[in-house]
Structure formats: C-alpha cells, structure tokens
Design an enzyme around this catalytic site. Structure first.
Site, PDB file in Angstrom:
ATOM      1  N   TYR A 144       1.021  -1.260   0.032  1.00  0.00           N
ATOM      2  CA  TYR A 144       0.006  -0.024  -0.098  1.00  0.00           C
ATOM      3  C   TYR A 144       1.001   1.102   0.004  1.00  0.00           C
ATOM      4  CZ  TYR A 144      -3.365   3.503   1.882  1.00  0.00           C
ATOM      5  OH  TYR A 144      -4.175   4.623   1.875  1.00  0.00           O
ATOM      6  N   ASP A 239       9.373   2.545  -0.668  1.00  0.00           N
ATOM      7  CA  ASP A 239       8.451   3.137   0.144  1.00  0.00           C
ATOM      8  C   ASP A 239       8.714   2.838   1.703  1.00  0.00           C
ATOM      9  OD1 ASP A 239       4.600   3.316   0.158  1.00  0.00           O
ATOM     10  OD2 ASP A 239       6.215   3.997   1.554  1.00  0.00           O
ATOM     11  N   LYS A 267       4.979   9.349   8.106  1.00  0.00           N
ATOM     12  CA  LYS A 267       4.789   8.761   9.792  1.00  0.00           C
ATOM     13  C   LYS A 267       5.849   9.416  10.557  1.00  0.00           C
ATOM     14  CE  LYS A 267       2.395   4.551   7.815  1.00  0.00           C
ATOM     15  NZ  LYS A 267       1.143   4.760   8.455  1.00  0.00           N
TER      16      LYS A 267
HETATM   17  P1  KE4 Z   1      -0.462   8.297   4.293  1.00  0.00           P
HETATM   18  O1  KE4 Z   1      -1.107   9.153   3.157  1.00  0.00           O
HETATM   19  O2  KE4 Z   1      -1.548   7.526   5.054  1.00  0.00           O
HETATM   20  O3  KE4 Z   1       0.451   9.328   5.357  1.00  0.00           O
HETATM   21  O4  KE4 Z   1       0.534   7.468   3.857  1.00  0.00           O
HETATM   22  C1  KE4 Z   1       0.203   6.327   2.874  1.00  0.00           C
HETATM   23  C2  KE4 Z   1       1.005   5.309   3.111  1.00  0.00           C
HETATM   24  C3  KE4 Z   1       2.190   5.066   2.152  1.00  0.00           C
HETATM   25  N1  KE4 Z   1       2.897   4.035   2.357  1.00  0.00           N
HETATM   26  C4  KE4 Z   1       2.981   3.172   3.168  1.00  0.00           C
HETATM   27  C5  KE4 Z   1       4.062   2.006   3.117  1.00  0.00           C
HETATM   28  C6  KE4 Z   1       1.745   3.351   4.356  1.00  0.00           C
HETATM   29  O5  KE4 Z   1       1.749   2.338   5.118  1.00  0.00           O
HETATM   30  C7  KE4 Z   1       1.070   4.141   4.289  1.00  0.00           C
HETATM   31  C8  KE4 Z   1      -0.105   4.608   5.203  1.00  0.00           C
HETATM   32  N2  KE4 Z   1      -0.404   3.376   5.916  1.00  0.00           N
HETATM   33  C9  KE4 Z   1      -1.543   3.295   6.847  1.00  0.00           C
HETATM   34  C10 KE4 Z   1      -1.734   2.193   7.727  1.00  0.00           C
HETATM   35  N3  KE4 Z   1      -1.194   0.842   7.145  1.00  0.00           N
HETATM   36  C11 KE4 Z   1      -2.233   4.432   7.212  1.00  0.00           C
HETATM   37  C12 KE4 Z   1      -3.327   4.481   8.154  1.00  0.00           C
HETATM   38  C13 KE4 Z   1      -4.520   5.023   7.317  1.00  0.00           C
HETATM   39  O6  KE4 Z   1      -4.685   4.881   6.124  1.00  0.00           O
HETATM   40  O7  KE4 Z   1      -5.292   5.749   7.934  1.00  0.00           O
END
Ligand code: KE4
Length: 423
Positions: A144, A239, A267
């Site tokens: 993701y 990523d 994060k």
């Molecule tokens: P954000 O746009 O949520 O800041 O980051 C996206 C993203 C990109 N790459 C990786 C490896 C990620 O894990 C994420 C976001 N992770 C999720 C939980 N696995 C965020 C939680 C959510 O979507 O509310």
C-alpha cells in the site's frame, strides 16, 4: 468495559463524516463493532472518551515511535506555534530536517517535503515517469502506497481490510500503466522486465511490508529488484513511510544495505504531524519544479509545526537510539506469543509485527489473504477488553514504541494467553 461515550460519539460523527471516520483504517471494519473514540495519548497508553486506558500497539499506525506526547516533541511544536503556524514561505526548519534526513539515509541526496505519505508516493511516481520519459510503474499486490489513483490496484492496508483492494472511481486510464506483480516473485519480476524493460519508469515496493500484515522480502528478491532496475534504466523506489527511521536509523535500506534511487517517507518523519517526503539521487530530484520541469506543490509542504515535530522526533532517535531495546522487547513479545498461540504465527522485523491467524508462513498477498481474519477480529476485541489496543486489522503491522517496557510485554502476553483461550 464501558464504551457508551464512544458509541454516542460515533453516532454523531456518522451524521456528517462518511463512515464516521476520516480514514477507513480506523473504522474497525476488519474486526466488527464500532471504533473507540480517543480522548488522549499518554506515553505508551491511549485513554478513550469513556476513560478506558489501553496499552497502545498502533501508535497512530506508526508515526509515534517515541510514544504519545513526548516532552521533546510537545516543547518543539509549542515553540513553533508561538512563532506562527504557517507562512507560505521557506523556513530554516525545512532545511534542518532535510539535513537530518539526508544524514540518516545517504541514498537521499536531495529531498522534498509534502504533507502525507500518499502525496510523497504520488510525487515520486510522477518524478520517475518525468525523469525516464516512460509510463509503466510496477507495484506488488498487497503493498500500500496511499490512495494514489494509479496505485490503488491490489492495494493492502484498509483497502484490503474492507475488501476493496482495487477502488471504484479510478478510471482505466489511471491504472493501465500499472503492472501488479506478486511480492517475492523473482521469476515474475524477470518476466516483466524481459517483456517491458524499456517501458518501466519505476518499481515501488514496501521493502518490509506492513500493509498485508508483516511480510519480509527474500534477499534474492531485493537483489534482483536492484539489478533489473539498474540494467533497464528504471528507478527503484523504496516506500519507507512505515519502515523509515523505525527498522534502523536509516530504515529498511540500511538494514538491507540497499541503495534505492528514490525513497518515500512519512509517519515518523513528521512525529505525528502531517509530513510526507520523497528524495533520492540528486540528478533525479533536480527534475522537480522549480529546479526542473516536473510539477509538484503544496500550501502546507514543509509546514513549520510539522517540521518541528519531525525534527524533535529524529533528533531524539539520534540522541537516544531505541533500536536495540525495541529489538529486545520485540523478541520477548514474539517468543511469548509463539509459546501460547497454537494456530497463529508471529512475523516480525524489529518493532513491527503481526500475529497472523494462519498456519503457514505469509510471504505474499495470496498467503496473507488465507489468514482467518474473523478469528483475528475476535482476538482484537478480547485484547481490547483486556486493555490492549492493537491495529484493527489482520492486514496491518503492529508497532512497539520506545516507551514500551518489559512489564508492558508481560501484561500483553498475559492478556493474549487469556484471549487466545476464549476466541
Ligand atoms: P498516508 O497518506 O496515510 O500518510 O501514507 C500512505 C502510506 C504510504 N506508504 C505506506 C507503506 C503506508 O503504510 C502508508 C499508510 N499506512 C496506513 C496504515 N497501514 C495509514 C493508516 C490510514 O490509512 O489511516
């Protein structure tokens, strides 16, 4: 446990906010029931609106490696706020954070700040296409990278949790150049490059996956990724939104001794405030406007408050590295869960871990999807009622924080022993 006020808060939120939440990952869709509304974070704990106190293993999905309301972060953000929240003009805070990022991750020679991991991944993809003049992007099922149209194909995290790994609303035109392969599948990778090597702009992956649950890459997979991208002039994009500054000071790329061409961050780099970043080879990054022609912009990119939180977090990690202790606590938790979980298995790297209700090792998305998500849901609630707050999905990683202690681990193992006996 009494959840009356959470139930009332959820009903009120649902009137105006789709699904009552501002991100589906929080919706408890993968575990049933309604989300708990949080009033406060305090070190290793969350306190909900009903006053229930939980030991937190979600840590806001990864940013809070230092725990909630760390004094150094609170002080830094308060001081920044007193100077004004945002100027729409450059500040030295952005350069200071850029200097720390590039020192910790030497593959990053130049870096651009944005406001989320999604924005960072989206910008890195555009840059890869702009730099190479090619269109095809390779991603891996179950990984993701945020809700980028072109990457919302076989996406992990809450897209999988809620059963929509490929989202409606994304036109074919956005994904026709997205090639989805199986994680850890070296043969498929070789085949893809054999057929489309001169069309591939970049390959993006989670170098340790959190978003199908915790899945580790094989050394062969990582090496072949680097060799093939190098050979064919495609960009290798790590990523590290989840793994950056968590698995080591320099993230997964330090752990693996790998050098990607671009890295996506989020994060921890924002310490709990909205920060994403992307960076890498200077010759590539110099294609980004205004240095080059590839457009990317943002009103709150490099926001002073977010920069202050990110700087305080990375400086604390530099001054008091928690990595050895996180490894020790993680190993203690893994051994303890392994001793009591008969039909489940722990997969872990450092402070990232998942208890899979799956008899077999999980090495890719198909394997992850064979897990008993319903049983995970029963485990989640049995742990919550015993004061342990886990990520609300089988397809997510849980996180240790530097404020966790051996007593916390013992408390968690005692709760898990009871929970596993009743689910
Ligand atoms: P954000 O746009 O949520 O800041 O980051 C996206 C993203 C990109 N790459 C990786 C490896 C990620 O894990 C994420 C976001 N992770 C999720 C939980 N696995 C965020 C939680 C959510 O979507 O509310």
């Amino acid at each position: 446990m009494n959840h009356t006020k959470s139930i009332q808060a959820f009903a009120r939120a649902c009137q105006l906010i789709p699904g009552g939440v501002n991100s589906p990952a929080r919706a408890f869709g993968g575990v049933g029931g309604q989300p708990i509304f949080i009033a406060k974070g305090d070190g290793a704990h969350l306190i909900d609106v009903d006053g229930n106190r939980y030991l937190d293993y979600c840590g806001s999905w990864g940013p809070l490696i230092l725990g909630h309301a760390h004094p150094r972060v609170v002080k830094a953000v308060n001081e920044a706020m007193a100077n004004g929240a945002s100027f729409g003009a450059p500040t030295e805070l952005e350069t200071q954070l850029a200097e720390l990022i590039t020192r910790l991750m030497p593959s990053i020679e130049m870096v651009r700040m944005v406001s989320s991991g999604t924005e960072a991944a989206m910008s890195a993809i555009r840059l890869a296409r702009g730099y190479t003049g090619r269109d095809v992007i390779v991603k891996f099922a179950g990984c993701y990278h945020g809700h980028v149209d072109s990457l919302l194909v076989s996406a992990g995290s809450s897209a999988t949790t809620l059963g929509v790994p490929t989202s409606p609303g994304v036109p074919k035109g956005c994904t026709q150049d997205t090639l989805v392969l199986r994680y850890n599948d070296v043969a498929a990778l070789q085949e893809a490059f054999k057929g489309k090597g001169d069309q591939i702009a970049g390959v993006i992956l989670e170098p340790v996956v959190g978003n199908m649950g915790l899945v580790t890459p094989t050394n062969e997979f990582l090496s072949e990724l680097r060799r093939l991208t190098q050979h064919h002039g495609a960009l290798l994009i790590y990523d590290e939104v989840m793994t950056g500054f968590r698995l080591a000071p320099g993230g997964a790329q330090q752990l693996h001794q790998m050098k990607p061409d671009l890295t996506v961050l989020g994060k921890i780099v924002g310490g709990g405030l909205p920060v994403g970043a992307y960076g890498g080879r200077a010759d590539v990054m110099k294609k980004i406007m205004p240095a080059g022609p590839v457009f990317q912009a943002g009103t709150l990119s490099g926001n002073p408050l977010a920069m202050a939180a990110g700087l305080a977090t990375l400086e604390e990690l530099r001054d008091r590295p928690p990595y050895e202790r996180l490894e020790k606590l993680g190993a203690m938790l893994e051994a303890g869960l392994g001793a009591v979980a008969k039909t489940a298995r722990v997969q872990r790297v450092g402070s990232m871990w998942t208890l899979f209700f799956n008899p077999d090792p999980v090495v890719d998305y198909d394997g992850a999807k064979k897990s008993d998500a319903a049983k995970f849901g029963r485990f989640f609630w049995a742990m919550l009622e015993r004061g342990i707050y886990l990520p609300c999905s089988q397809f997510e990683a849980a996180f240790l924080m530097s404020v966790h202690t051996e007593d916390h681990i013992r408390q968690t193992l005692a709760a898990a022993t009871e929970a596993l006996a009743v689910i």
